[in-house]
Design a protein around this motif. Sequence first.
Motif, PDB file in Angstrom:
ATOM      1  N   ARG A 178       0.848  -1.305   0.023  1.00  0.00           N
ATOM      2  CA  ARG A 178       0.023   0.158  -0.035  1.00  0.00           C
ATOM      3  C   ARG A 178       0.927   1.163   0.016  1.00  0.00           C
ATOM      4  O   ARG A 178       0.766   2.254  -0.935  1.00  0.00           O
ATOM      5  CB  ARG A 178      -0.966   0.067   1.192  1.00  0.00           C
ATOM      6  CG  ARG A 178      -1.872   1.319   1.419  1.00  0.00           C
ATOM      7  CD  ARG A 178      -2.516   1.030   2.463  1.00  0.00           C
ATOM      8  NE  ARG A 178      -3.262   2.110   3.065  1.00  0.00           N
ATOM      9  CZ  ARG A 178      -3.030   3.368   3.526  1.00  0.00           C
ATOM     10  NH1 ARG A 178      -1.620   3.740   4.008  1.00  0.00           N
ATOM     11  NH2 ARG A 178      -3.634   4.668   3.708  1.00  0.00           N
ATOM     12  N   ALA A 179       1.787   1.360   0.922  1.00  0.00           N
ATOM     13  CA  ALA A 179       2.571   2.632   1.218  1.00  0.00           C
ATOM     14  C   ALA A 179       3.300   2.971  -0.107  1.00  0.00           C
ATOM     15  O   ALA A 179       3.470   4.021  -0.557  1.00  0.00           O
ATOM     16  CB  ALA A 179       3.405   2.498   2.171  1.00  0.00           C
ATOM     17  N   PRO A 180       4.156   1.827  -0.774  1.00  0.00           N
ATOM     18  CA  PRO A 180       4.988   2.250  -1.771  1.00  0.00           C
ATOM     19  C   PRO A 180       4.004   2.581  -3.053  1.00  0.00           C
ATOM     20  O   PRO A 180       4.400   3.323  -3.966  1.00  0.00           O
ATOM     21  CB  PRO A 180       5.796   0.933  -2.291  1.00  0.00           C
ATOM     22  CG  PRO A 180       5.181  -0.090  -1.370  1.00  0.00           C
ATOM     23  CD  PRO A 180       4.578   0.399  -0.313  1.00  0.00           C
ATOM     24  N   LEU A 181       2.856   1.858  -3.276  1.00  0.00           N
ATOM     25  CA  LEU A 181       2.159   2.026  -4.471  1.00  0.00           C
ATOM     26  C   LEU A 181       1.425   3.608  -4.204  1.00  0.00           C
ATOM     27  O   LEU A 181       1.480   4.323  -5.254  1.00  0.00           O
ATOM     28  CB  LEU A 181       0.982   1.312  -4.353  1.00  0.00           C
ATOM     29  CG  LEU A 181      -0.161   1.171  -5.568  1.00  0.00           C
ATOM     30  CD1 LEU A 181       0.722   1.083  -6.888  1.00  0.00           C
ATOM     31  CD2 LEU A 181      -1.262   0.232  -5.557  1.00  0.00           C
ATOM     32  N   LEU A 182       0.818   4.001  -3.143  1.00  0.00           N
ATOM     33  CA  LEU A 182       0.515   5.314  -2.969  1.00  0.00           C
ATOM     34  C   LEU A 182       1.619   6.322  -3.251  1.00  0.00           C
ATOM     35  O   LEU A 182       1.280   7.437  -3.771  1.00  0.00           O
ATOM     36  CB  LEU A 182      -0.184   5.553  -1.636  1.00  0.00           C
ATOM     37  CG  LEU A 182      -1.507   4.794  -1.167  1.00  0.00           C
ATOM     38  CD1 LEU A 182      -2.143   5.018   0.087  1.00  0.00           C
ATOM     39  CD2 LEU A 182      -2.606   5.008  -2.485  1.00  0.00           C
ATOM     40  N   ALA A 183       2.698   5.899  -2.836  1.00  0.00           N
ATOM     41  CA  ALA A 183       3.830   6.936  -3.086  1.00  0.00           C
ATOM     42  C   ALA A 183       4.108   7.216  -4.460  1.00  0.00           C
ATOM     43  O   ALA A 183       4.795   8.184  -4.757  1.00  0.00           O
ATOM     44  CB  ALA A 183       5.158   6.332  -2.498  1.00  0.00           C
ATOM     45  N   GLU A 184       3.777   6.256  -5.408  1.00  0.00           N
ATOM     46  CA  GLU A 184       4.081   6.597  -6.835  1.00  0.00           C
ATOM     47  C   GLU A 184       2.873   7.183  -7.614  1.00  0.00           C
ATOM     48  O   GLU A 184       2.888   7.506  -8.660  1.00  0.00           O
ATOM     49  CB  GLU A 184       4.029   4.932  -7.596  1.00  0.00           C
ATOM     50  CG  GLU A 184       5.119   4.136  -7.155  1.00  0.00           C
ATOM     51  CD  GLU A 184       6.624   4.836  -7.534  1.00  0.00           C
ATOM     52  OE1 GLU A 184       6.610   5.535  -8.313  1.00  0.00           O
ATOM     53  OE2 GLU A 184       7.586   4.313  -6.989  1.00  0.00           O
ATOM     54  N   ALA A 185       1.717   7.557  -6.774  1.00  0.00           N
ATOM     55  CA  ALA A 185       0.679   8.114  -7.270  1.00  0.00           C
ATOM     56  C   ALA A 185       0.671   9.410  -7.330  1.00  0.00           C
ATOM     57  O   ALA A 185       1.015  10.143  -6.599  1.00  0.00           O
ATOM     58  CB  ALA A 185      -0.615   7.465  -6.519  1.00  0.00           C
ATOM     59  N   ASP A 186       0.045  10.124  -8.359  1.00  0.00           N
ATOM     60  CA  ASP A 186      -0.263  11.389  -8.609  1.00  0.00           C
ATOM     61  C   ASP A 186      -1.658  11.635  -8.234  1.00  0.00           C
ATOM     62  O   ASP A 186      -2.073  12.842  -7.537  1.00  0.00           O
ATOM     63  CB  ASP A 186      -0.129  11.818 -10.296  1.00  0.00           C
ATOM     64  CG  ASP A 186       1.511  11.783 -10.208  1.00  0.00           C
ATOM     65  OD1 ASP A 186       2.398  12.725  -9.854  1.00  0.00           O
ATOM     66  OD2 ASP A 186       1.882  11.036 -11.327  1.00  0.00           O
TER      67      ASP A 186
END
Length: 318
Positions: A178-186
């Motif tokens: 969850r955390a690394p995925l959200l960190a990639e989101a605009d």
Amino acid sequence: MSRTNGALEVIALGQIARDLAVLVDDLPGPHGTTPVRERRELLGGKGANQAVAMAQLGLRPGLVGVTGDDAVADRLLEQLAGDGVDRTWVVRRPGTATGLVVDVVDRRGSWHYLEDLPPEVLLCVTDLADAASALAEAETVVIQLQQPTEVALTAARMARRGVARVVLDGAPQDGAHRAPLLAEADVLRADHHEAELLIGRPLNGVGDTVRAAKELLKCGPGLVVLDAGQDGNVLVWDGGEVVVPLADVAVVDTTGAGDAFVAGLVAGLARGAGPERAGRLATAAAALTVGRLGGRPHLTVLGLVEQMARLDGRGWET
């Protein structure tokens, strides 16, 4: 902005399925029958619906997803091409039947889904290899989080190698990513149930939803868009927030409304609109979808102009 080197403006990564939508007065009881008032057989799935909607909104979209190797897939891929969607990166899985979603809608507008979506019709990380350069070159990559979280994260990182705007739709299936995925989101978009999964608690009303969006904003996205139920949609970004109310329209079937919303949001942002204006275009696109049976979008300039005028007294400049 628009590319001049032939790259697609947007790539949607998500589900492709055959949709069978039927309208009935009421669901039958055990051993009962009921007549079907309306039936539609459609190209469907969240990925396909969003790609088609974005084509109808004037963007050049491509689709990354999985079908089987059956005759159903032949028809769906023909429909994608006819809708103006680049199907180059659609994977045809040998020995697999294309996914099926049966959408049964009663006279009160309640839907009941019957799904045949085995793991074989979901993307694998290895399926992304051929699409890597396209994901990096597209202006926007929209990733549905119904797909395995490892696939979503890999696709987001491929998009990050270029200049793509990464849009996540839904809630990750795997909390560890969850955390690394959200960190990639605009941009992060979630419906009410998905928002509760993301934030880990029930959300009651606009105030709760705004607070949740602000918490998620700290995880990496520059714009968070959460469904606040009948109150509309909450959009929160650094230094701003707005609640865009729902359009006042007759509802036949809410299937596909979220897909049309995401497509409208992406189209607005791609054309340089601010969050509020993009949110209103998204709401107008969703409103045009709920008045028809099934999730297939039917977005027209005239319909969008009319809905936007109802929302804020101004038309949508094409």
